[in-house]
Scaffold this active site. Structure first.
Site, mmCIF file in Angstrom:
data_model
loop_
_atom_site.group_PDB
_atom_site.id
_atom_site.type_symbol
_atom_site.label_atom_id
_atom_site.label_comp_id
_atom_site.label_asym_id
_atom_site.label_seq_id
_atom_site.Cartn_x
_atom_site.Cartn_y
_atom_site.Cartn_z
ATOM 1 N N HIS A 245 48.225 49.651 32.645
ATOM 2 C CA HIS A 245 46.875 49.266 32.211
ATOM 3 C C HIS A 245 45.992 50.477 31.906
ATOM 4 O O HIS A 245 44.974 50.342 31.234
ATOM 5 C CB HIS A 245 46.210 48.326 33.227
ATOM 6 N N ASP B 10 53.197 46.858 35.606
ATOM 7 C CA ASP B 10 52.030 47.738 35.476
ATOM 8 C C ASP B 10 52.404 49.208 35.685
ATOM 9 O O ASP B 10 51.757 49.927 36.447
ATOM 10 C CB ASP B 10 50.922 47.322 36.454
ATOM 11 N N SER C 297 43.423 54.298 39.306
ATOM 12 C CA SER C 297 44.604 53.612 38.767
ATOM 13 C C SER C 297 45.627 54.594 38.209
ATOM 14 O O SER C 297 45.286 55.486 37.433
ATOM 15 C CB SER C 297 44.190 52.653 37.655
#
Length: 479
Positions: A68, A99, A177
């Site tokens: 992402h 992911d 992230s």
């Protein structure tokens, strides 16, 4: 003398930790992504978005991060810890399911002086971890310390699919992230998401998922994580257990659906009871013990295999134990009626006299509140032999030929001129080759939209120009 010796040992230990910490930091990367974000309500248009994330340099000259962080990317730059020079990077491999992504940097000087990080084992609950990354609140490297809180299956926000996940109490914020979580200097997970209205609940993609992804990509092609295409039901109720003749020592899940294109379609049938996966007992709630006293969904032992490999399933049929072998051939996209969340591609669509049609995807469902309940129900259905995709009338562009139809939006279509269709491309072909004066569209309840074919074709260019639409169809249909 003994005290002096202990002091010297302590000093050496501190220096060793400092040196190791410095080596670790050299491998942490800040990622700058410019992304092209599709507009699913106006599928001919898009917007640009800038975002930042984190990553780690690993062996082979790759940067490991989240999918992402680089999803829908148009341009990527990376910057090493302690430097201010940015380098152009490219996506080498991506798993939107898990992911995860691997990036490559062409300029070899980017890796000068870096010791790549290596992988550890799946951590234990209460094991200490350090999370590195570049979260909001500053521009320099951040490190937060925490422990592993629990390990179990959890829905990955990026894909909507459920896989094993590590819950941690270390502070995780936007920008973290893709950053690594380390224990004893080795990667045990990759930061992926957090619960915003909670106190320190963050989630990592566990190291076993990362290794599966990297092994999958060794042949240069991503195959993904398999879906067996089975619908199952818990066997906790005493009456249903008695009905199927199960004693107190037998547990499992009842198979209530076998998808027509599942690799198990010829081996399993409704009413079978799944009792073990890869030799691991399936509990009545559908969990398996993956470590002593730790349980998660039985899919865990399927996810451990690569696509194309086989896994053994123990079942009970007509009160007799059996064993079958499942070849892993399909992902969720091959099994469900509505495709999983799309990335790195523009949405499919076509405009016919101001009527806009599109295949139903999860992206489309979450892009609006219109008809959300009905469409969400469709998203939970399996494919059938005669139906592999849902088509919707996305919207109606107002014009003199569509008066009265402007309230139709996110409307699932069941038939065209009395005929059913398998998928979006077949629907498109039927629309393009229609010869009747009128095109009659129906939903499952018999509600109709009727288009005057010649009138729609005659007004097409005028409507496209009025709404500033360059192409009447998406690039996949133009090709």
């Amino acid at each position: 003398m003994r005290i002096l010796w202990m002091v010297l040992l302590g000093t050496l230990f501190i220096h060793a930790n400092v040196d190791q910490e410095g080596i670790t930091k050299q491998a942490i990367v800040k990622i700058y992504t410019t992304a092209k974000i599709p507009n699913y309500q106006e599928p001919w248009s898009s917007s640009m978005q800038s975002r930042t994330g984190s990553g780690a340099i690993i062996e082979g000259g790759y940067i490991l991060t989240n999918a992402h962080v680089v999803a829908n990317q148009a341009f990527i730059e990376v910057e090493r810890y302690g430097q201010r020079k940015r380098y152009i990077a490219k996506v080498y491999a991506v798993s939107h399911q898990a992911d995860l992504a691997l990036l490559k940097v062409k300029d070899p000087s980017f890796f000068t002086g870096v010791t790549p990080l290596t992988f550890g084992a799946l951590p234990q609950v209460e094991q200490k971890i350090v999370v590195y990354g570049y979260p909001m609140g500053g521009s320099t490297l951040s490190a937060t310390i925490g422990v592993v809180s629990r390990i179990e299956h959890h829905t990955y926000a990026h894909s909507g699919e459920a896989f094993l996940a590590i819950q941690v109490d270390a502070a995780v914020n936007p920008g973290n992230s893709g950053g690594p979580a380390l224990s004893d200097g080795k990667i045990v997970g990759v930061v992926m998401q957090h619960i915003s209205k909670s106190q320190s609940i963050g989630y990592l993609v566990p190291v076993n998922m990362v290794k599966h992804f990297i092994d999958d990509m060794k042949d240069g092609k991503y195959d993904g994580f398999a879906d067996l295409g089975l619908g199952t039901q818990k066997l906790e109720n005493p009456a249903i257990r008695r009905y199927y003749g199960l004693d107190e020592n037998t547990s499992g899940k009842l198979i209530v659906k076998v998808v027509y294109n599942s690799s198990l379609a010829g081996s399993l049938k409704e009413g079978d009871i799944l009792t073990a996966v890869d030799g691991h007992n399936v509990e009545n709630d559908g969990t398996v013990e993956f470590r002593k006293h730790e349980f998660t969904h039985y899919q865990h032992f399927i996810d451990a295999y690569q696509m194309g490999e086989k896994v053994k399933l123990d079942i009970i049929r007509d009160r007799k134990p059996m064993q079958v072998e499942a070849e892993l051939k399909y992902t969720a996209d091959d099994i469900y009626l509505v495709k999983t969340t799309r990335y790195d591609t523009m949405p499919s669509y076509f405009v016919y006299g101001g009527y806009v049609f599109a295949p139903l995807t999860r992206n489309l469902i979450v892009s609006t509140n219109l008809n959300r309940l009905n469409l969400s129900c469709l998203a939970s259905r399996w494919q059938e032999e005669e139906k592999s995709e849902v088509v919707v009338l996305l919207k109606v562009l107002a014009s003199d030929i569509s008066r009265g139809d402007n309230d139709f939006a996110m409307w699932p279509i069941d038939q065209i001129n009395g005929e059913k269709f398998k998928d979006f491309k077949e629907f498109y072909r039927k629309m393009q080759t229609a010869k009747d004066d009128y095109i009659v569209l129906k939903d499952e309840d018999g509600v109709q939209v009727i288009i005057d074919r010649k009138e729609a074709q005659g007004k097409q260019d005028e409507i496209l120009k009025k709404y500033n639409i360059e192409f009447d169809r998406s690039i996949d249909l133009r090709e």
